[in-house]
Design an enzyme around this catalytic site. Structure first.
Site, short mmCIF file in Angstrom:
data_model
loop_
_atom_site.label_atom_id
_atom_site.label_comp_id
_atom_site.label_asym_id
_atom_site.label_seq_id
_atom_site.Cartn_x
_atom_site.Cartn_y
_atom_site.Cartn_z
N ASP A 1 -1.20 5.05 -14.79
CA ASP A 1 -1.41 3.58 -13.73
C ASP A 1 -1.97 2.36 -14.25
OD1 ASP A 1 -1.94 2.84 -11.18
OD2 ASP A 1 -2.16 4.94 -10.56
N HIS B 1 -1.58 9.56 -3.49
CA HIS B 1 -3.19 9.64 -3.28
C HIS B 1 -3.61 8.47 -2.28
CE1 HIS B 1 -2.25 5.95 -5.75
NE2 HIS B 1 -3.32 5.43 -5.39
N ASP B 2 -2.59 7.51 -1.66
CA ASP B 2 -3.16 6.67 -0.67
C ASP B 2 -2.97 7.06 0.84
OD1 ASP B 2 -4.14 4.79 -2.04
OD2 ASP B 2 -2.38 3.79 -2.64
N ASP C 1 -0.07 -1.20 -9.80
CA ASP C 1 -0.91 -1.00 -8.55
C ASP C 1 -0.95 -2.42 -8.01
OD1 ASP C 1 -2.76 0.40 -6.83
OD2 ASP C 1 -4.15 -1.28 -7.55
N GLU D 1 3.86 -0.91 -7.23
CA GLU D 1 3.46 -0.48 -5.91
C GLU D 1 3.52 -1.82 -4.93
OE1 GLU D 1 -0.39 1.48 -3.32
OE2 GLU D 1 -0.80 -0.18 -5.10
#
Length: 597
Positions: A100, A329-330, A202, A256
């Site tokens: 990430d 995870h979001d 991200d 993302e």
């Protein structure tokens, strides 16, 4: 320049949120030793690589997405030496590793920010600093944080406001400053030289802010996002990173991209000049919500099918590649949102078949493969996630029970509960006290129990992954939704070179009589995958049991089967009507919640 092989197109990835995957040293926090212990398990799922959520040192205001040191591994996860050992072991197994990369913002504890707030060079301009405005409202503009509240916080030492699109502990980097972009290139080179095979970047579409930081349109929430999402220089920055660093490595880049339409996505990932390889678009999680999961409506299958089909069609037309996912995870757990906790295993299989045989690279999030569900906690004080806390605080017009119901349905915390390995203490996650609550259904939902059941969801995922890798039609074929308006069925085909794959997924909690679309005779197809152990036919049809799914293969020889023809439907017109229906059902649900004693 390195030759770009686009190896990611033939792979399946497993996402690990490290804190909750497996604790290897008994301190209650997941770590890289735990990952090493479970590599055989991950490979048994036919996974070719791992995407790690942030492993960097962090004060954990947003659990690693507030980075304090980009060039190290947090001690709580095992440190750099253990990470290097993990990279070596993954590569020995022929697996890839994706890190990430969080470059829109840092932690407020990062040395850059600490130097910047003191006005030290060269860090003085690494962030967005603005003086107070005159008048009643001193804030530099009217932007709002995506975690609720204003996007500006006052710093006494600097005597100025700083910008943060997320938490006040996550100040935004000023990428307009060339020195900041050079720092990012150093970070990329550092990890690529360590053997990392790529990055998930991200909120990458938000890294460019407009000159002057003008006021945004007066939206009730996320004010200013229309100015900084897909900002004016985002493509220039990404092209610079591609040219100066990424083009020199055979790596993958995944962006993302919240609130991104397919046409916008093509500007980033078109193969004839895009800066990234794939995007994580949020339409995959809009089947039961308007803008975010905190603005809910009942799950509406035609809407979700339309969104899937739109991305499949537009990426094919634009020569770009899809990233396929159901959880990360979001987002809260998909079975609790799109499926049925009553028919947990069955609906989990239908959801898996719905997305795993589409065109693109699939990602599976830890626990998804065993059907982990949302956690129910008694009080907002039990939740630690900064977004959850702020969303709860913003629901002032709802009663306490209604607010907690929204939190149960939408909180990111539900996807971050410790992985459920066994029915033993703490679900086999740790020998110590876990950092967060283990879902109480771990006694019936765990890896060990499903390993021993040949018809479990876990073993269905294994069969599905193995099957999709064995079928070229999944890699190359076209996608067509054959029942776009059905409220209960997702039926789609993949076609390539005389081979057709027919995927049938029921989203009903009762039996349905099913006859195949025109051009298909189930008696002439080969049943490759099924969710119930005794799948039978009734002539050229069957009775689908609750959430049943099936995958058939057809090989056309000497035109034995006519080419299938799906009804041509103006889905854009339908979609508008679907949204209206969804709005009405959402209003009805809100009224029902308000009436609940």
């Amino acid at each position: 320049m390195a030759e770009r092989t686009r190896w990611y197109k033939d792979m399946c990835f497993y996402q690990i949120w490290p804190r909750s995957f497996k604790d290897g040293n008994g301190d209650g926090i997941g770590d890289l030793q735990g990952v090493l212990e479970k590599l055989d398990y991950i490979q048994s799922l036919h996974m070719d690589g791992i995407w790690f959520s942030p492993l960097y040192p962090s004060p954990n205001a947003d659990y690693g997405y507030d980075v304090a040191d980009y060039m190290d591994i947090a001690g709580e996860f095992g440190g750099m030496e253990l990470f290097e050992q993990l990279v070596e072991e993954l590569h020995r197994r022929g697996m890839k590793i994706i890190m990430d990369l969080v470059i829109n913002h840092t932690s407020d504890q990062h040395p850059w920010f600490q130097a910047s707030r003191r006005g030290l060079e060269p860090y003085k301009g690494y962030y967005y600093w603005r003086p107070a405005r005159e008048g009643k409202n001193p804030l530099p503009n009217n932007w709002q944080s995506l975690f609720e509240g204003d996007a500006w916080s006052w710093d006494e030492e600097r005597g100025a406001y700083y910008l943060h699109l997320f938490s006040p502990h996550q100040p935004d980097l000023n990428l307009r400053n060339p020195a900041v972009r050079e720092e990012i290139k150093k970070i990329m080179r550092f990890w690529l030289d360590k053997g990392v095979d790529g990055f998930r970047e991200d909120v990458i579409t938000m890294i460019s802010k407009p000159r002057g930081l003008p006021d945004g349109f007066p939206l009730p929430t996320a004010r200013g996002i229309e100015l900084y999402n897909h900002g004016p220089s985002v493509h220039a920055y990404l092209q610079e990173f591609r040219h100066d660093v990424l083009s020199r490595y055979d790596c993958v880049t995944i962006g993302e991209a919240p609130m991104t339409r397919p046409g916008q996505a093509l500007e980033y990932i078109r193969e004839d000049g895009g800066e990234l390889d794939m995007l994580i678009q949020f339409d995959a999680m809009r089947g039961d919500s308007f803008f975010t999961s905190y603005s809910p409506h009942p799950f509406f299958l035609p809407k979700q099918k339309y969104l899937w089909a739109r991305w499949q069609r537009r990426m094919d037309e634009g020569k770009a590649w899809n990233l396929l996912y159901l959880e990360n995870h979001d987002h809260a757990r998909v079975i609790s949102r799109y499926g049925s906790e009553k028919y947990r295993s069955e609906s989990g299989k239908a959801l898996a078949a719905s997305y795993l045989f589409q065109k693109g690279t699939p990602f599976v999030y830890q626990g998804q493969e065993i059907g982990m569900t949302n956690i129910r906690l008694d009080s907002i004080d039990c939740y630690e996630d900064v977004q959850t806390q702020r969303k709860y605080a913003g629901m002032k017009r709802l009663r306490e029970d209604q607010r907690l119901k929204r939190v149960w349905r939408a909180s990111r915390e539900s996807s971050r509960t410790p992985m459920q390995w066994t029915d033993g203490p703490h679900g086999g996650f740790s020998e110590g006290e876990p950092w967060f609550y283990v879902n109480q259904n771990y006694r019936s939902v765990n890896v060990l129990q499903q390993e021993e059941d040949p018809n479990s969801l876990l073993n269905f995922y294994r069969r599905a992954m193995e099957l999709r890798k064995s079928l070229p039609v999944v890699r190359f074929g076209s996608y067509r939704d054959l029942r776009p308006l059905s409220l209960r069925l997702h039926v789609y085909e993949r076609c390539a070179r005389g081979v057709r794959l027919l995927v049938i997924c029921s989203y009903a909690d009762k039996e349905l009589s099913f006859r195949p679309p025109r051009g298909y005779d189930l008696r002439k197809g080969r049943l490759l995958l099924w969710s119930y152990p005794d799948a039978e036919l009734r002539g050229n049809g069957c009775t689908l049991r609750p959430y049943e799914c099936r995958v058939y293969l057809f090989t056309d020889k000497e035109e034995a089967l006519p080419a299938p023809r799906a009804e041509e439907t103006d889905l854009s017109e339908f979609y508008g009507g679907a949204e209206t229906a969804v709005e009405e059902s959402g209003e009805e649900m809100a009224e029902q919640e308000a009436e609940t004693p």
